[in-house]
Design a protein around this motif. Structure first.
Motif, PDB file in Angstrom:
ATOM      1  N   THR A  57       0.897  -1.145  -0.027  1.00 32.34           N
ATOM      2  CA  THR A  57       0.125   0.043   0.061  1.00 32.34           C
ATOM      3  C   THR A  57       0.971   1.328   0.091  1.00 32.34           C
ATOM      4  O   THR A  57       1.576   1.504   0.895  1.00 32.34           O
ATOM      5  CB  THR A  57      -0.907   0.006   1.331  1.00 32.34           C
ATOM      6  OG1 THR A  57      -1.756  -1.224   1.263  1.00 32.34           O
ATOM      7  CG2 THR A  57      -1.707   1.210   1.376  1.00 32.34           C
ATOM      8  N   ARG A  59       2.361   4.751   0.843  1.00 37.14           N
ATOM      9  CA  ARG A  59       2.422   5.268   2.049  1.00 37.14           C
ATOM     10  C   ARG A  59       2.443   6.726   1.590  1.00 37.14           C
ATOM     11  O   ARG A  59       3.669   7.311   1.679  1.00 37.14           O
ATOM     12  CB  ARG A  59       3.281   5.054   3.017  1.00 37.14           C
ATOM     13  CG  ARG A  59       2.944   3.717   3.502  1.00 37.14           C
ATOM     14  CD  ARG A  59       1.790   3.227   4.127  1.00 37.14           C
ATOM     15  NE  ARG A  59       1.472   1.702   4.478  1.00 37.14           N
ATOM     16  CZ  ARG A  59       0.498   1.249   4.761  1.00 37.14           C
ATOM     17  NH1 ARG A  59      -0.612   1.750   4.515  1.00 37.14           N
ATOM     18  NH2 ARG A  59       0.540  -0.199   4.945  1.00 37.14           N
ATOM     19  N   VAL A  66       1.653   6.258   9.187  1.00 31.13           N
ATOM     20  CA  VAL A  66       1.707   4.775   9.081  1.00 31.13           C
ATOM     21  C   VAL A  66       1.678   4.098  10.535  1.00 31.13           C
ATOM     22  O   VAL A  66       2.316   4.302  11.568  1.00 31.13           O
ATOM     23  CB  VAL A  66       2.771   4.183   8.471  1.00 31.13           C
ATOM     24  CG1 VAL A  66       2.905   2.702   8.236  1.00 31.13           C
ATOM     25  CG2 VAL A  66       3.183   4.664   7.298  1.00 31.13           C
ATOM     26  N   THR A  67       0.370   3.259  10.791  1.00 28.83           N
ATOM     27  CA  THR A  67       0.078   3.182  11.917  1.00 28.83           C
ATOM     28  C   THR A  67       0.627   1.757  12.490  1.00 28.83           C
ATOM     29  O   THR A  67       1.124   1.070  11.345  1.00 28.83           O
ATOM     30  CB  THR A  67      -1.528   3.092  12.220  1.00 28.83           C
ATOM     31  OG1 THR A  67      -1.927   2.132  11.374  1.00 28.83           O
ATOM     32  CG2 THR A  67      -2.118   4.159  11.687  1.00 28.83           C
ATOM     33  N   GLU A  69      -1.032  -0.786  13.091  1.00 31.97           N
ATOM     34  CA  GLU A  69      -1.764  -1.861  12.448  1.00 31.97           C
ATOM     35  C   GLU A  69      -1.428  -1.844  10.952  1.00 31.97           C
ATOM     36  O   GLU A  69      -1.432  -3.098  10.552  1.00 31.97           O
ATOM     37  CB  GLU A  69      -3.459  -1.386  12.689  1.00 31.97           C
ATOM     38  CG  GLU A  69      -4.225  -2.428  11.816  1.00 31.97           C
ATOM     39  CD  GLU A  69      -5.684  -2.056  11.924  1.00 31.97           C
ATOM     40  OE1 GLU A  69      -6.491  -2.616  11.163  1.00 31.97           O
ATOM     41  OE2 GLU A  69      -5.925  -1.058  12.594  1.00 31.97           O
ATOM     42  N   GLU A  70      -1.052  -0.840  10.427  1.00 37.44           N
ATOM     43  CA  GLU A  70      -0.574  -0.973   8.911  1.00 37.44           C
ATOM     44  C   GLU A  70       0.730  -1.506   9.096  1.00 37.44           C
ATOM     45  O   GLU A  70       0.982  -2.345   8.138  1.00 37.44           O
ATOM     46  CB  GLU A  70      -0.653   0.506   8.359  1.00 37.44           C
ATOM     47  CG  GLU A  70      -1.646   0.831   8.138  1.00 37.44           C
ATOM     48  CD  GLU A  70      -1.857   2.406   7.663  1.00 37.44           C
ATOM     49  OE1 GLU A  70      -2.780   2.727   6.982  1.00 37.44           O
ATOM     50  OE2 GLU A  70      -1.186   2.973   8.243  1.00 37.44           O
ATOM     51  N   TRP A  71       1.574  -1.336   9.861  1.00 39.02           N
ATOM     52  CA  TRP A  71       3.133  -1.937   9.964  1.00 39.02           C
ATOM     53  C   TRP A  71       2.972  -3.682  10.196  1.00 39.02           C
ATOM     54  O   TRP A  71       3.379  -4.437   9.609  1.00 39.02           O
ATOM     55  CB  TRP A  71       4.009  -1.199  11.107  1.00 39.02           C
ATOM     56  CG  TRP A  71       4.739  -0.445  10.760  1.00 39.02           C
ATOM     57  CD1 TRP A  71       4.487   1.185  10.977  1.00 39.02           C
ATOM     58  CD2 TRP A  71       5.855  -0.181  10.191  1.00 39.02           C
ATOM     59  NE1 TRP A  71       5.453   1.871  10.549  1.00 39.02           N
ATOM     60  CE2 TRP A  71       6.166   1.022   9.828  1.00 39.02           C
ATOM     61  CE3 TRP A  71       6.777  -1.311   9.442  1.00 39.02           C
ATOM     62  CZ2 TRP A  71       7.692   1.536   9.436  1.00 39.02           C
ATOM     63  CZ3 TRP A  71       7.892  -0.900   8.752  1.00 39.02           C
ATOM     64  CH2 TRP A  71       8.399   0.389   8.732  1.00 39.02           C
ATOM     65  N   ARG A  73       0.269  -5.323   9.479  1.00 41.85           N
ATOM     66  CA  ARG A  73      -0.468  -6.022   8.461  1.00 41.85           C
ATOM     67  C   ARG A  73       0.587  -6.290   7.317  1.00 41.85           C
ATOM     68  O   ARG A  73       0.754  -7.313   6.913  1.00 41.85           O
ATOM     69  CB  ARG A  73      -1.530  -5.154   7.938  1.00 41.85           C
ATOM     70  CG  ARG A  73      -2.165  -5.733   6.554  1.00 41.85           C
ATOM     71  CD  ARG A  73      -3.565  -5.008   5.927  1.00 41.85           C
ATOM     72  NE  ARG A  73      -3.996  -5.303   4.833  1.00 41.85           N
ATOM     73  CZ  ARG A  73      -4.578  -6.548   4.679  1.00 41.85           C
ATOM     74  NH1 ARG A  73      -4.749  -7.173   5.436  1.00 41.85           N
ATOM     75  NH2 ARG A  73      -4.948  -6.661   3.103  1.00 41.85           N
ATOM     76  N   SER A  74       1.492  -5.357   6.854  1.00 42.47           N
ATOM     77  CA  SER A  74       2.661  -5.414   6.041  1.00 42.47           C
ATOM     78  C   SER A  74       3.653  -6.894   6.422  1.00 42.47           C
ATOM     79  O   SER A  74       3.842  -7.269   5.608  1.00 42.47           O
ATOM     80  CB  SER A  74       3.381  -4.186   5.805  1.00 42.47           C
ATOM     81  OG  SER A  74       2.904  -3.258   5.097  1.00 42.47           O
ATOM     82  N   ASP A 118       7.124   0.372   4.817  1.00 45.77           N
ATOM     83  CA  ASP A 118       6.705  -0.749   5.709  1.00 45.77           C
ATOM     84  C   ASP A 118       6.760  -2.004   4.727  1.00 45.77           C
ATOM     85  O   ASP A 118       7.375  -3.249   5.161  1.00 45.77           O
ATOM     86  CB  ASP A 118       5.136  -0.814   6.348  1.00 45.77           C
ATOM     87  CG  ASP A 118       4.468  -0.519   5.035  1.00 45.77           C
ATOM     88  OD1 ASP A 118       4.716   0.287   4.417  1.00 45.77           O
ATOM     89  OD2 ASP A 118       3.168  -0.758   5.173  1.00 45.77           O
ATOM     90  N   TYR A 119       6.595  -2.113   3.546  1.00 51.70           N
ATOM     91  CA  TYR A 119       6.733  -3.123   2.657  1.00 51.70           C
ATOM     92  C   TYR A 119       8.215  -3.375   2.478  1.00 51.70           C
ATOM     93  O   TYR A 119       8.631  -4.462   2.268  1.00 51.70           O
ATOM     94  CB  TYR A 119       5.876  -2.595   1.345  1.00 51.70           C
ATOM     95  CG  TYR A 119       6.086  -3.560   0.180  1.00 51.70           C
ATOM     96  CD1 TYR A 119       5.480  -4.933   0.020  1.00 51.70           C
ATOM     97  CD2 TYR A 119       7.077  -3.355  -0.876  1.00 51.70           C
ATOM     98  CE1 TYR A 119       5.566  -5.605  -1.067  1.00 51.70           C
ATOM     99  CE2 TYR A 119       7.184  -4.306  -2.096  1.00 51.70           C
ATOM    100  CZ  TYR A 119       6.550  -5.485  -2.132  1.00 51.70           C
ATOM    101  OH  TYR A 119       6.773  -6.217  -3.146  1.00 51.70           O
TER     102      TYR A 119
END
Length: 227
Positions: A57, A59, A66-67, A69-71, A73-74, A118-119
């Motif tokens: 995703t 950013r 970047v939250t 939760e997003e970290w 998830r990645s 994060d990706y």
């Protein structure tokens, strides 16, 4: 055998042709990999594992937006799905004294970008994990390699909700211009074709690369000139 939350048109075509069995499972869930491997073993032995789960995703608002939760998830999608599936499949390979594991990493493991930080971090961890595992299990007959594609002509990049579309929405550009600008960063001036990545995976999975382990095959049209 192929496992995913839902079957793509390409997987459906292979299923209809009788060459692939599809298992509907969420490989990002802790028990998803165990389910997939169990289904594979019910149908025979397990010689090859290709870890291809991943998502990115953009950013566009920077690191501070970047939250956690997003970290997480990645990291789950791009690292832990492969770790868990490998952990489920590896015992059978070690017992047999043979096996080939191929991880789909990314050029972003070596070319970190603030827009996908994060990706990039998750893929760097995946590449490091793959190298370390290859050193552990290589003496026992199991090979572990990675492929690291650059931009590929897939829906993830060029689909209606793909990276090009999302970047264009923020920058005021068009998806076509975003894709063209990205492609211009490569020596070849184009995105890779999915079949070109698949052929590389097939080579690393096959006996034709029987003495190749711990390797990373970059398929990026020359975006990274130093690898």
């Amino acid at each position: 055998m192929a496992g995913a939350r839902s079957a793509s048109a390409e997987i459906v075509a292979l299923v209809d042709a009788g060459s692939v069995t599809f298992v509907a499972t969420d490989l990002a869930a802790p028990d998803g990999p165990d389910q997939l491997v169990a289904e594979a073993l019910e149908r025979g032995r397990l010689d090859i594992l290709v870890n291809n789960v991943g998502a990115v995703t953009p950013r566009m608002n920077g690191f501070l937006d970047v939250t956690d939760e997003e970290w997480f998830r990645s990291l789950t999608l791009n690292l832990m799905a492969a770790v868990r599936t490998t952990r489920a499949a590896l015992p059978m390979m070690l017992e047999a004294g043979r096996g080939s594991i191929v991880m789909t990493s990314s050029v972003n493991a070596y070319l970190p970008s603030p827009g996908v930080m994060d990706y990039s971090a998750a893929k760097a961890a995946l590449s490091s994990f793959s190298k370390a595992l290859s050193m552990e299990v290589g003496p026992r007959g199991v090979r572990v390699n990675t492929v690291s594609p650059g931009p590929v002509h897939t829906d993830m990049w060029l689909g209606t909700d793909g990276i090009a579309q999302r970047v264009a929405q923020v920058t005021g550009s068009t998806p076509e211009d975003v894709a063209a600008g990205t492609a211009s960063g490569s020596v070849t001036g184009r995105f890779s074709d999915p079949a070109e990545v698949a052929d590389a995976v097939l080579f690393l999975a096959s006996r034709r690369s029987g003495n190749t382990t711990g390797a990373n095959l970059v398929i990026d049209g020359g975006i990274i000139p130093t690898l």
